[in-house]
Design a protein around this motif. Structure first.
Motif, PDB file in Angstrom:
ATOM      1  N   LEU A 143     -54.121 -45.203   1.421  1.00  0.00           N
ATOM      2  CA  LEU A 143     -53.758 -45.980   0.242  1.00  0.00           C
ATOM      3  C   LEU A 143     -54.997 -46.350  -0.570  1.00  0.00           C
ATOM      4  CD1 LEU A 143     -51.654 -47.307  -1.511  1.00  0.00           C
ATOM      5  CD2 LEU A 143     -51.732 -49.327  -0.016  1.00  0.00           C
ATOM      6  N   ILE A 144     -56.087 -46.740   0.096  1.00  0.00           N
ATOM      7  CA  ILE A 144     -57.324 -47.041  -0.626  1.00  0.00           C
ATOM      8  C   ILE A 144     -57.815 -45.815  -1.378  1.00  0.00           C
ATOM      9  CG2 ILE A 144     -59.767 -47.620  -0.337  1.00  0.00           C
ATOM     10  CD1 ILE A 144     -58.944 -49.471   1.951  1.00  0.00           C
ATOM     11  N   GLU A 145     -57.756 -44.660  -0.731  1.00  0.00           N
ATOM     12  CA  GLU A 145     -58.168 -43.427  -1.406  1.00  0.00           C
ATOM     13  C   GLU A 145     -57.296 -43.152  -2.626  1.00  0.00           C
ATOM     14  OE1 GLU A 145     -58.769 -38.645  -0.489  1.00  0.00           O
ATOM     15  OE2 GLU A 145     -58.263 -40.014   1.148  1.00  0.00           O
ATOM     16  N   SER A 146     -55.983 -43.362  -2.485  1.00  0.00           N
ATOM     17  CA  SER A 146     -55.068 -43.131  -3.610  1.00  0.00           C
ATOM     18  C   SER A 146     -55.354 -44.087  -4.759  1.00  0.00           C
ATOM     19  CB  SER A 146     -53.617 -43.294  -3.147  1.00  0.00           C
ATOM     20  OG  SER A 146     -53.273 -42.316  -2.191  1.00  0.00           O
ATOM     21  N   ILE A 147     -55.637 -45.347  -4.435  1.00  0.00           N
ATOM     22  CA  ILE A 147     -55.975 -46.319  -5.475  1.00  0.00           C
ATOM     23  C   ILE A 147     -57.231 -45.882  -6.217  1.00  0.00           C
ATOM     24  CG2 ILE A 147     -56.804 -48.674  -5.861  1.00  0.00           C
ATOM     25  CD1 ILE A 147     -54.906 -49.545  -3.571  1.00  0.00           C
ATOM     26  N   ASN A 148     -58.219 -45.387  -5.490  1.00  0.00           N
ATOM     27  CA  ASN A 148     -59.468 -44.988  -6.133  1.00  0.00           C
ATOM     28  C   ASN A 148     -59.312 -43.721  -6.964  1.00  0.00           C
ATOM     29  OD1 ASN A 148     -61.060 -47.160  -5.401  1.00  0.00           O
ATOM     30  ND2 ASN A 148     -61.653 -46.249  -3.440  1.00  0.00           N
ATOM     31  N   VAL A 149     -58.491 -42.788  -6.525  1.00  0.00           N
ATOM     32  CA  VAL A 149     -58.187 -41.617  -7.357  1.00  0.00           C
ATOM     33  C   VAL A 149     -57.499 -42.065  -8.640  1.00  0.00           C
ATOM     34  CG1 VAL A 149     -56.785 -39.530  -7.521  1.00  0.00           C
ATOM     35  CG2 VAL A 149     -58.094 -39.977  -5.443  1.00  0.00           C
ATOM     36  N   TYR A 150     -56.566 -42.983  -8.514  1.00  0.00           N
ATOM     37  CA  TYR A 150     -55.847 -43.536  -9.664  1.00  0.00           C
ATOM     38  C   TYR A 150     -56.819 -44.187 -10.650  1.00  0.00           C
ATOM     39  CZ  TYR A 150     -52.238 -46.419 -12.018  1.00  0.00           C
ATOM     40  OH  TYR A 150     -51.409 -47.028 -12.930  1.00  0.00           O
ATOM     41  N   ARG A 151     -57.789 -44.953 -10.126  1.00  0.00           N
ATOM     42  CA  ARG A 151     -58.772 -45.619 -10.980  1.00  0.00           C
ATOM     43  C   ARG A 151     -59.734 -44.636 -11.645  1.00  0.00           C
ATOM     44  NH1 ARG A 151     -60.472 -51.030 -10.187  1.00  0.00           N
ATOM     45  NH2 ARG A 151     -62.655 -50.334 -10.120  1.00  0.00           N
ATOM     46  N   SER A 152     -59.942 -43.483 -11.023  1.00  0.00           N
ATOM     47  CA  SER A 152     -60.928 -42.533 -11.546  1.00  0.00           C
ATOM     48  C   SER A 152     -60.430 -41.751 -12.747  1.00  0.00           C
ATOM     49  CB  SER A 152     -61.341 -41.551 -10.444  1.00  0.00           C
ATOM     50  OG  SER A 152     -60.310 -40.605 -10.181  1.00  0.00           O
ATOM     51  N   GLN A 153     -59.157 -41.919 -13.092  1.00  0.00           N
ATOM     52  CA  GLN A 153     -58.564 -41.175 -14.198  1.00  0.00           C
ATOM     53  C   GLN A 153     -58.058 -42.144 -15.264  1.00  0.00           C
ATOM     54  OE1 GLN A 153     -55.477 -39.206 -12.016  1.00  0.00           O
ATOM     55  NE2 GLN A 153     -56.865 -37.804 -10.970  1.00  0.00           N
ATOM     56  N   LEU A 154     -58.006 -41.677 -16.491  1.00  0.00           N
ATOM     57  CA  LEU A 154     -57.445 -42.505 -17.554  1.00  0.00           C
ATOM     58  C   LEU A 154     -55.965 -42.745 -17.269  1.00  0.00           C
ATOM     59  CD1 LEU A 154     -59.059 -40.911 -20.745  1.00  0.00           C
ATOM     60  CD2 LEU A 154     -59.868 -42.840 -19.386  1.00  0.00           C
ATOM     61  N   GLN A 155     -55.550 -43.994 -17.315  1.00  0.00           N
ATOM     62  CA  GLN A 155     -54.169 -44.349 -17.020  1.00  0.00           C
ATOM     63  C   GLN A 155     -53.598 -45.190 -18.154  1.00  0.00           C
ATOM     64  OE1 GLN A 155     -52.767 -43.047 -14.463  1.00  0.00           O
ATOM     65  NE2 GLN A 155     -54.509 -42.463 -13.165  1.00  0.00           N
ATOM     66  N   ARG A 156     -52.302 -45.008 -18.405  1.00  0.00           N
ATOM     67  CA  ARG A 156     -51.614 -45.892 -19.353  1.00  0.00           C
ATOM     68  C   ARG A 156     -50.945 -46.997 -18.553  1.00  0.00           C
ATOM     69  NH1 ARG A 156     -50.423 -46.337 -24.437  1.00  0.00           N
ATOM     70  NH2 ARG A 156     -51.404 -44.347 -24.939  1.00  0.00           N
ATOM     71  N   CYS A 157     -51.322 -48.228 -18.849  1.00  0.00           N
ATOM     72  CA  CYS A 157     -50.828 -49.381 -18.104  1.00  0.00           C
ATOM     73  C   CYS A 157     -50.603 -50.535 -19.066  1.00  0.00           C
ATOM     74  CB  CYS A 157     -51.840 -49.768 -17.014  1.00  0.00           C
ATOM     75  SG  CYS A 157     -51.493 -51.313 -16.158  1.00  0.00           S
ATOM     76  N   ALA A 158     -49.413 -51.095 -19.031  1.00  0.00           N
ATOM     77  CA  ALA A 158     -49.062 -52.244 -19.880  1.00  0.00           C
ATOM     78  C   ALA A 158     -49.360 -51.966 -21.359  1.00  0.00           C
ATOM     79  CB  ALA A 158     -49.796 -53.493 -19.412  1.00  0.00           C
ATOM     80  N   GLY A 159     -49.068 -50.751 -21.787  1.00  0.00           N
ATOM     81  CA  GLY A 159     -49.233 -50.392 -23.187  1.00  0.00           C
ATOM     82  C   GLY A 159     -50.643 -50.065 -23.609  1.00  0.00           C
ATOM     83  N   GLN A 160     -51.597 -50.040 -22.664  1.00  0.00           N
ATOM     84  CA  GLN A 160     -52.970 -49.712 -22.988  1.00  0.00           C
ATOM     85  C   GLN A 160     -53.458 -48.587 -22.095  1.00  0.00           C
ATOM     86  OE1 GLN A 160     -55.057 -53.469 -22.565  1.00  0.00           O
ATOM     87  NE2 GLN A 160     -54.733 -53.956 -24.721  1.00  0.00           N
ATOM     88  N   VAL A 161     -54.501 -47.875 -22.572  1.00  0.00           N
ATOM     89  CA  VAL A 161     -55.103 -46.817 -21.776  1.00  0.00           C
ATOM     90  C   VAL A 161     -56.362 -47.380 -21.116  1.00  0.00           C
ATOM     91  CG1 VAL A 161     -56.163 -44.529 -21.806  1.00  0.00           C
ATOM     92  CG2 VAL A 161     -54.194 -45.022 -23.277  1.00  0.00           C
ATOM     93  N   SER A 162     -56.424 -47.250 -19.804  1.00  0.00           N
ATOM     94  CA  SER A 162     -57.569 -47.778 -19.067  1.00  0.00           C
ATOM     95  C   SER A 162     -58.790 -46.886 -19.236  1.00  0.00           C
ATOM     96  CB  SER A 162     -57.227 -47.881 -17.573  1.00  0.00           C
ATOM     97  OG  SER A 162     -57.108 -46.578 -17.015  1.00  0.00           O
ATOM     98  N   SER A 163     -59.957 -47.436 -18.941  1.00  0.00           N
ATOM     99  CA  SER A 163     -61.167 -46.639 -18.831  1.00  0.00           C
ATOM    100  C   SER A 163     -61.213 -46.000 -17.447  1.00  0.00           C
ATOM    101  CB  SER A 163     -62.410 -47.511 -19.025  1.00  0.00           C
ATOM    102  OG  SER A 163     -62.448 -48.068 -20.325  1.00  0.00           O
ATOM    103  N   GLU A 164     -62.001 -44.965 -17.311  1.00  0.00           N
ATOM    104  CA  GLU A 164     -62.239 -44.398 -15.988  1.00  0.00           C
ATOM    105  C   GLU A 164     -63.097 -45.388 -15.208  1.00  0.00           C
ATOM    106  OE1 GLU A 164     -64.853 -40.898 -13.888  1.00  0.00           O
ATOM    107  OE2 GLU A 164     -64.297 -40.691 -15.996  1.00  0.00           O
TER     108      GLU A 164
END
Length: 283
Positions: free
Chosen positions: A31-52
């Protein structure tokens, strides 16, 4: 001119570390690895695009019992974690790490994509999960921004002396970067802007990109790139995070870059407390 983007963060009577079977520990690590993969990519969250974002570091002090209840801040004291900010996610029902990650993406993306957090702990008991993300108190004694920028330059040049795999990209060892004062001033201005205005992004509050800021500072570039970080209180932690993040790693290993300016700024009123900017260039 070419811009290479990269972003480039319960107490009670029964608080304790979870003593788990190897199978459960494997699910926690997954799960920690999955969270970090998720953080390493641009994501759309709560109407905004996150930074890597750089990866969260696994800290066993944050692996609190999934069934404990009470005050989270007191739990950090009991666990011996000198926290500045902390937040916990409780999940009931996921049978495995992929199911837990799906629930996090659907309901808690803002927590795991918050750049202020730098550490994580995951615990699981049957189908009860707790994910704790935290930022420790700043403890390192830092010099001024120029001194720390020079330390960052030295660490990045040391990293460039070794061949490296950045995600799916392989990089050979490459030549060192030279300090550029103009890039340094631009990096300090952006780090200060993030700290004082409490944001974490490559675009500043006026919508300017790293390329825009470099040009306004008087740096006539052929290529420009930028890495940013938040929450880490030492150069070593910053570089370790960047090396573990494919996009950040690719920027710092890019042989086409030959100059660097870097800085940090802090503001105790900001979420992350401390912000870093490294600007890579080639004229």
């Amino acid at each position: 001119m070419r811009f290479l983007p990269s972003a480039l963060r319960f107490a009670g009577l029964s608080v304790g570390l979870l003593l788990a079977t190897s199978a459960v520990a494997s699910e926690e690590s997954q799960l920690i690895e999955s969270i970090n993969v998720y953080r390493s990519q641009l994501q759309r969250c709560a109407g905004q695009v996150s930074s890597e974002l750089p990866p969260l570091a696994a800290d066993p002090r944050l692996a609190l019992s999934a069934t404990s209840i009470g005050n989270l801040q007191q739990a950090m004291v009991t666990a011996g974690y000198p926290m500045k900010n902390v937040q916990a996610i409780s999940l009931s029902g996921p049978r495995d790490a992929p199911s837990a990650m799906k629930a996090i993406q659907e309901s808690f993306c803002q927590i795991v994509l918050d750049p202020q957090f730098v550490d994580v702990g995951v615990s699981r008991q049957d189908r009860e999960w707790r994910i704790v993300v935290a930022r420790p108190l700043l403890s390192a004694r830092l010099g001024d921004w120029q001194a720390e920028g020079q330390k960052l330059l030295a660490e990045l040049n040391a990293a460039r002396t070794q061949p490296r795999q950045c995600g799916t990209q392989a990089f050979n060892a490459t030549t060192p970067l030279a300090w550029n004062a103009t890039l340094g001033a631009a990096a300090e201005a952006h780090a200060r802007s993030m700290a004082n205005n409490n944001f974490f992004d490559h675009k500043d509050r006026d919508g300017r990109t790293p390329g825009d800021r470099a040009e306004l500072a008087g740096y006539n570039f052929q290529q420009i790139g930028e890495n940013i970080a938040a929450g880490q209180d030492s150069v070593r932690k910053v570089v370790d995070g960047w090396l573990a993040s494919p996009g950040h790693c690719a920027n710092l290993m890019n042989p086409q870059f030959n100059e660097l300016g870097a800085a940090y700024a802090n503001d105790p009123k900001s979420d992350a407390g401390i912000y870093w900017t490294a600007m890579f260039g080639a004229q």
